[in-house]
Write an enzyme that holds these catalytic residues in place. Structure first.
Site, PDB file in Angstrom:
ATOM      1  N   LYS A  19       0.851  -1.203   0.000  1.00 15.47           N
ATOM      2  CA  LYS A  19       0.000   0.000   0.000  1.00 15.47           C
ATOM      3  C   LYS A  19       0.880   1.244   0.000  1.00 15.47           C
ATOM      4  O   LYS A  19       0.618   2.206  -0.728  1.00 15.47           O
ATOM      5  CB  LYS A  19      -0.908  -0.003   1.238  1.00 15.47           C
ATOM      6  CG  LYS A  19      -2.011  -1.060   1.169  1.00 15.47           C
ATOM      7  CD  LYS A  19      -2.721  -1.223   2.495  1.00 15.47           C
ATOM      8  CE  LYS A  19      -3.667  -2.407   2.472  1.00 15.47           C
ATOM      9  NZ  LYS A  19      -4.276  -2.704   3.773  1.00 15.47           N
TER      10      LYS A  19
ATOM     11  N   GLN B 228      -3.927  -1.428  10.078  1.00  9.89           N
ATOM     12  CA  GLN B 228      -3.876  -2.752   9.455  1.00  9.89           C
ATOM     13  C   GLN B 228      -4.431  -3.810  10.411  1.00  9.89           C
ATOM     14  O   GLN B 228      -3.992  -3.921  11.555  1.00  9.89           O
ATOM     15  CB  GLN B 228      -2.417  -3.079   9.066  1.00  9.89           C
ATOM     16  CG  GLN B 228      -2.254  -4.375   8.303  1.00  9.89           C
ATOM     17  CD  GLN B 228      -2.939  -4.354   6.931  1.00  9.89           C
ATOM     18  OE1 GLN B 228      -2.884  -3.365   6.204  1.00  9.89           O
ATOM     19  NE2 GLN B 228      -3.600  -5.447   6.569  1.00  9.89           N
TER      20      GLN B 228
ATOM     21  N   ASP C 128     -10.549   3.130   5.203  1.00  9.86           N
ATOM     22  CA  ASP C 128     -10.997   1.752   4.975  1.00  9.86           C
ATOM     23  C   ASP C 128     -12.525   1.633   4.949  1.00  9.86           C
ATOM     24  O   ASP C 128     -13.056   0.601   4.554  1.00  9.86           O
ATOM     25  CB  ASP C 128     -10.457   0.841   6.091  1.00  9.86           C
ATOM     26  CG  ASP C 128      -9.147   0.162   5.697  1.00  9.86           C
ATOM     27  OD1 ASP C 128      -8.927  -0.046   4.491  1.00  9.86           O
ATOM     28  OD2 ASP C 128      -8.366  -0.174   6.602  1.00  9.86           O
TER      29      ASP C 128
END
Ligand code: NAP
Length: 282
Positions: A52, A96, A119
């Site tokens: 990412k 994460q 997200d």
């Protein structure tokens, strides 16, 4: 002829457009900022984070990584998030997952400012999705919608069957498809006679984590098949939730694994970061 939905190529095409958008933002004094928080030393998470970050940097997005030890306590992690919430140079915050067991994942997601929740996991953004109002949407389903759009596959009026109801894939996928006028059936491990439903799908999205779970006899001829799975089979090979070899000849279109949904997920994350950064101009 079956269409192979090439996520790698589509993501690369999207990157060209995004890179130009980032350059325009920078010229106007806004450098998009993405903060990635990694707790612990899970090797798979480290790879995801690295991918990412690399992608962000290639686009000109400023990417900031916060690595915290595996024994980090909840208060320390929440303080890191609070500092990022208050940092005007950060547009998107990504923690994460999974997190170590001493951390309450739901509390961490709830602590991220909804307008920096890149997200799309925060309950406010989930609510926005299900009320069909603008917000941040989970990257994997958003990337799938972008892939379908790229190939000119309309979903309105189609019967979409989703296998899997996770918060990161199945549920937001259902919300997005519904918002785009598909008729949606969500199935899961307690669904009786599952394959009778998958066989009715014009669009079949599979996110179970079960290697090669969907075989040709579970698919309607001509269906569009989206394989979200990233699994290891008994031989240790990376495979999807769909048995590509048997399903591809039956399907009208299908995503490969790898090179299908995976690259589109990262592309969608970058799209969301840029969208969030644009708000600074308003
Ligand atoms: P998850 O949280 O484990 O959810 C799996 C879902 O599948 C659950 O809803 C479960 O039902 C359902 N399921 C499991 N076995 C089933 C069965 N035999 N029949 C019917 N339903 C079944 O998984 P996830 O996070 O959504 O991920 C799914 C897969 O996608 C994994 O392989 C993951 O690695 C991959 N993934 C890929 C990307 C990408 O970018 N390519 C992103 C995210 C995930 P219950 O709810 O009843 O337990």
């Amino acid at each position: 002829m079956t269409t192979i939905l090439d996520g790698k190529q589509t993501a690369n095409d999207l990157m060209v457009t995004l890179k130009a958008e980032v350059a325009q933002l920078i010229a106007r004094g806004v450098t998009p900022g993405l903060a990635v928080v990694l707790v612990g030393d899970d090797p798979a998470s480290a790879i995801y984070v690295r991918n990412k970050q690399r992608r962000a940097e290639k686009l000109g997005i400023r990417s900031v990584k916060h690595t915290l030890p595996a024994d980090t306590d909840q208060a320390t992690l929440l303080a890191t998030i609070a500092a990022l919430n208050a940092d005007a140079s950060i547009d998107g915050i990504l923690v994460q997952l999974p997190l170590p067991p001493q951390i309450d994942e739901a509390a961490v997601i709830a602590a991220i400012a909804p307008d920096k929740d890149v997200d799309g996991f925060h309950a406010v953004n989930v609510g926005r999705l299900w009320t069909n109002t603008p917000g941040v949407v989970a990257s994997t389903p958003l990337g799938i919608m972008a892939l379908l759009d790229h190939y000119g596959i309309a979903v309105a009026g189609k019967h979409a069957v989703i296998v899997g109801r996770s918060n990161i894939v199945g549920r937001p996928m259902a919300g997005l498809l519904l918002n785009h006028d598909a008729t949606v059936t969500i199935t899961h491990s307690k669904t009786p006679d599952l394959f009778a439903l998958t066989r009715q799908a014009d669009l079949l999205v599979v996110a179970t984590g079960q290697p090669e779970f969907i075989t040709a006899d579970a698919v309607k001829p001509g269906a569009v098949v989206i394989d979200v799975g990233m699994d290891r089979n008994a031989a240790g090979k990376l495979v999807g939730d769909v048995d590509f070899a048997s399903v591809a000849p039956v399907a009208g279109a299908i995503t490969p694994v790898p090179g299908g949904v995976g690259p589109m997920t990262i592309a969608a994350l970058m799209m969301q970061t840029v969208t969030l950064a644009k708000r600074r101009l308003q």
